[in-house]
Every structure is written in C-alpha cells, then in structure tokens.
Design a protein around this motif. Sequence first.
Motif, mmCIF file in Angstrom:
data_model
loop_
_atom_site.group_PDB
_atom_site.id
_atom_site.type_symbol
_atom_site.label_atom_id
_atom_site.label_comp_id
_atom_site.label_asym_id
_atom_site.label_seq_id
_atom_site.Cartn_x
_atom_site.Cartn_y
_atom_site.Cartn_z
ATOM 1 N N MET A 6 1.191 -1.327 0.245
ATOM 2 C CA MET A 6 0.634 -0.382 0.336
ATOM 3 C C MET A 6 0.800 1.105 0.104
ATOM 4 N N ALA A 7 2.598 1.364 0.521
ATOM 5 C CA ALA A 7 2.847 2.455 0.847
ATOM 6 C C ALA A 7 3.292 2.757 -1.021
ATOM 7 N N GLU A 8 3.680 1.571 -1.351
ATOM 8 C CA GLU A 8 4.726 2.160 -3.054
ATOM 9 C C GLU A 8 3.324 2.276 -3.345
ATOM 10 N N LEU A 9 1.910 2.016 -3.259
ATOM 11 C CA LEU A 9 1.017 2.591 -4.522
ATOM 12 C C LEU A 9 0.880 4.123 -4.154
ATOM 13 N N GLN A 10 0.578 3.990 -2.961
ATOM 14 C CA GLN A 10 0.608 5.204 -2.508
ATOM 15 C C GLN A 10 1.470 6.752 -3.119
ATOM 16 N N LEU A 11 3.151 5.858 -2.870
ATOM 17 C CA LEU A 11 4.240 6.722 -3.117
ATOM 18 C C LEU A 11 4.186 6.798 -4.820
ATOM 19 N N TYR A 12 3.487 5.750 -5.549
ATOM 20 C CA TYR A 12 3.718 6.066 -6.939
ATOM 21 C C TYR A 12 3.531 7.718 -7.319
ATOM 22 N N GLN A 13 3.368 8.288 -8.868
ATOM 23 C CA GLN A 13 3.065 9.357 -8.835
ATOM 24 C C GLN A 13 3.547 9.070 -10.235
ATOM 25 N N SER A 14 1.985 8.629 -11.073
ATOM 26 C CA SER A 14 2.342 9.079 -12.808
ATOM 27 C C SER A 14 3.359 9.887 -13.387
ATOM 28 N N PRO A 15 4.843 9.769 -14.202
ATOM 29 C CA PRO A 15 5.468 10.824 -14.803
ATOM 30 C C PRO A 15 4.988 11.524 -15.187
ATOM 31 N N PHE A 16 3.736 10.962 -16.252
ATOM 32 C CA PHE A 16 3.000 12.767 -16.640
ATOM 33 C C PHE A 16 1.337 12.914 -16.964
ATOM 34 N N GLU A 17 1.005 14.212 -17.073
ATOM 35 C CA GLU A 17 -0.424 14.360 -17.140
ATOM 36 C C GLU A 17 -1.130 14.651 -18.267
ATOM 37 N N GLY A 142 -9.444 4.093 -32.563
ATOM 38 C CA GLY A 142 -10.290 4.848 -32.712
ATOM 39 C C GLY A 142 -9.848 6.057 -33.344
ATOM 40 N N PRO A 143 -10.069 7.560 -33.528
ATOM 41 C CA PRO A 143 -8.949 8.350 -33.894
ATOM 42 C C PRO A 143 -7.730 8.697 -32.890
ATOM 43 N N ILE A 144 -6.329 9.185 -33.387
ATOM 44 C CA ILE A 144 -5.466 9.398 -33.043
ATOM 45 C C ILE A 144 -5.926 10.976 -32.495
ATOM 46 N N ALA A 145 -6.116 10.976 -31.068
ATOM 47 C CA ALA A 145 -5.880 12.872 -30.680
ATOM 48 C C ALA A 145 -4.572 12.628 -29.649
ATOM 49 N N LEU A 146 -4.324 14.361 -29.898
ATOM 50 C CA LEU A 146 -2.299 14.338 -29.926
ATOM 51 C C LEU A 146 -2.462 15.744 -29.020
ATOM 52 N N ASN A 147 -1.874 15.719 -27.868
ATOM 53 C CA ASN A 147 -1.948 16.409 -26.028
ATOM 54 C C ASN A 147 -0.300 16.592 -26.194
ATOM 55 N N ARG A 148 -0.737 17.493 -25.037
ATOM 56 C CA ARG A 148 1.148 18.391 -24.447
ATOM 57 C C ARG A 148 0.908 17.231 -23.103
ATOM 58 N N LEU A 149 1.558 16.424 -23.145
ATOM 59 C CA LEU A 149 1.393 15.996 -21.216
ATOM 60 C C LEU A 149 2.596 16.587 -20.421
ATOM 61 N N HIS A 150 1.726 17.020 -19.509
ATOM 62 C CA HIS A 150 2.962 17.878 -19.145
ATOM 63 C C HIS A 150 4.065 16.919 -17.469
ATOM 64 N N ARG A 151 4.576 17.444 -17.327
ATOM 65 C CA ARG A 151 5.790 16.968 -16.441
ATOM 66 C C ARG A 151 4.936 16.678 -14.776
ATOM 67 N N ASN A 152 4.731 15.813 -13.467
ATOM 68 C CA ASN A 152 4.570 15.331 -12.389
ATOM 69 C C ASN A 152 5.131 15.753 -11.982
ATOM 70 N N PRO A 153 5.693 16.992 -11.488
ATOM 71 C CA PRO A 153 6.935 17.151 -10.721
ATOM 72 C C PRO A 153 7.152 16.416 -9.516
ATOM 73 N N ARG A 154 6.047 16.399 -8.821
ATOM 74 C CA ARG A 154 5.685 14.955 -7.882
ATOM 75 C C ARG A 154 5.837 13.287 -8.031
ATOM 76 N N CYS A 155 6.548 13.247 -9.684
ATOM 77 C CA CYS A 155 6.862 11.965 -9.839
ATOM 78 C C CYS A 155 8.757 12.055 -9.954
ATOM 79 N N ASP A 156 9.218 11.306 -8.725
ATOM 80 C CA ASP A 156 10.808 11.597 -9.212
ATOM 81 C C ASP A 156 11.804 9.868 -9.202
ATOM 82 N N LEU A 157 11.143 9.714 -10.010
ATOM 83 C CA LEU A 157 11.631 8.574 -11.079
ATOM 84 C C LEU A 157 12.862 8.855 -11.789
#
Length: 210
Positions: A6-17, A142-157
């Motif tokens: 659970m601790a690892e799951l709570q700690l994990y932060q996705s690198p991009f959103e 389905g169709p491909i959509a594009l976007n800029r994904l922002h780096r999540n500063p809380r992710c420290d990979l």
Amino acid sequence: MPLYSMAELQLYQSPFEPSGEWLNRLQESRHRQPPAALLPWLLHPGSLTAALRELADGDFHVRILKQHWQNPRMDERRELALRDRCRALVREVLLYGRGQPWVYARSVLPESSLRGRSRYLRNLDNRPLGELLFSEAGIRRGPIALNRLHRNPRCDLPELAGEGDSAWGRRSAFWLRGKPLLVTEAFLSAFRPQRAPLARAEVSAEQTGG
Ligand SMILES: C=C(O[C@@H]1C=C(C(=O)O)C=C[C@H]1O)C(=O)O
C-alpha cells in the motif's frame, strides 16, 4: 503482475499527465504544432511497439512502472464512457529502445472489457500490450488525438530525471470484441527518430530482405 505494498502504491506518482484538451489532427494544426520529425510517429496508425522495435533493430523492451486495479481518471472515464465508480487495470510502462527510455505509456483496461476471450489481458507482464492487441483479428482503433503531457513534478523516477516539463503525446481508444481500451503514449526526450515509422509492408520487406 508485480505486487505492491500500500505504501508503494500511495507513493507512486504518474510521470506525465495530460494538459488541456486532446486535439485531432486538424484542431492541433491551428493551436500547436508538434516537431516535424515526431509527427509521423504521433500519427502512426499501426503498432508503436512494432515500429519502435524495428527502429531499434530489435533492441527493445518494456519496463512496467505500475500495473494496478484502480478508478481511472475522469477524462479517461469520459473517453471510455465508463461510470464514475468503475474499476480498470491501469498499466504504466516505459518502452525502451537501444537502452533508452523512448516512450511513456498509460493504458486503461476497464474491468468490463476484460471478460470472456479478453480475460487474458488481466495478466499482462513485460510482453508489449501492442503485440497482444495487434495480434487480435478483430482489433479496431479509434482516431488518434494529440496533446502536450505535462511532467508531474511529484514523480521522482530517476529514469526520467532528464525530461523537460512536457512531452508530446497521443491517445486513442481500441475496441476489442466491441469493448473499449484506452492507450496514451508520450514520446520522451531520448526519442530522436531520424526517419518516419515504416509502413507494415515495408517492415516485412525489410525483415525478409525482399
Ligand atoms: C498499443 C500498443 O502497445 C504499446 C505497448 C504498451 C504496453 O506494453 O503497455 C502500451 C502502449 C503501447 O505503446 C502498440 O504497440 O501500439
């Protein structure tokens, strides 16, 4: 499937959103323009796994960052027309080519899509999801959509320490036996392609030397 405390799951932060709206090709050209070298990769209709493996001359592997049953993000639930209280297998990986992290991918596989003959997708391991999806005769994209994904500063990979504050990404839904899956991919700074992805036929000619 790797087990997490659970601790690892709570700690994990996705690198991009994702930031803002996902744009189709026409909209995107009015608002923002990806780098020319990246555009054919962002819009590649075939398997990214196959195209990256070919670009890397086979030196390709998948590293699972997190694979866990959870409630998808609101924008993902909307795109997949899911109820707010639903479960999905969310798989976040890095795709490596020639030893470098080339792509971050987040796939959302609703529990309701992983039943019957699709149940085997509940047991994904380091085998690329694309190899499984594109081997299914009835897969539809389905169709491909594009976007800029922002780096999540809380992710420290550490593998992504050199990344900038955003990356170009693409998102598309797949339908397998009429049920949706959602795949988001972001191209990382180490991915500097010198050419476009080969079309499938070209890849087979290359492979057979035909
Ligand atoms: C959908 C594909 O699968 C790729 C592999 C993934 C994985 O193994 O988790 C996720 C997204 C894709 O980059 C593809 O190859 O196009």
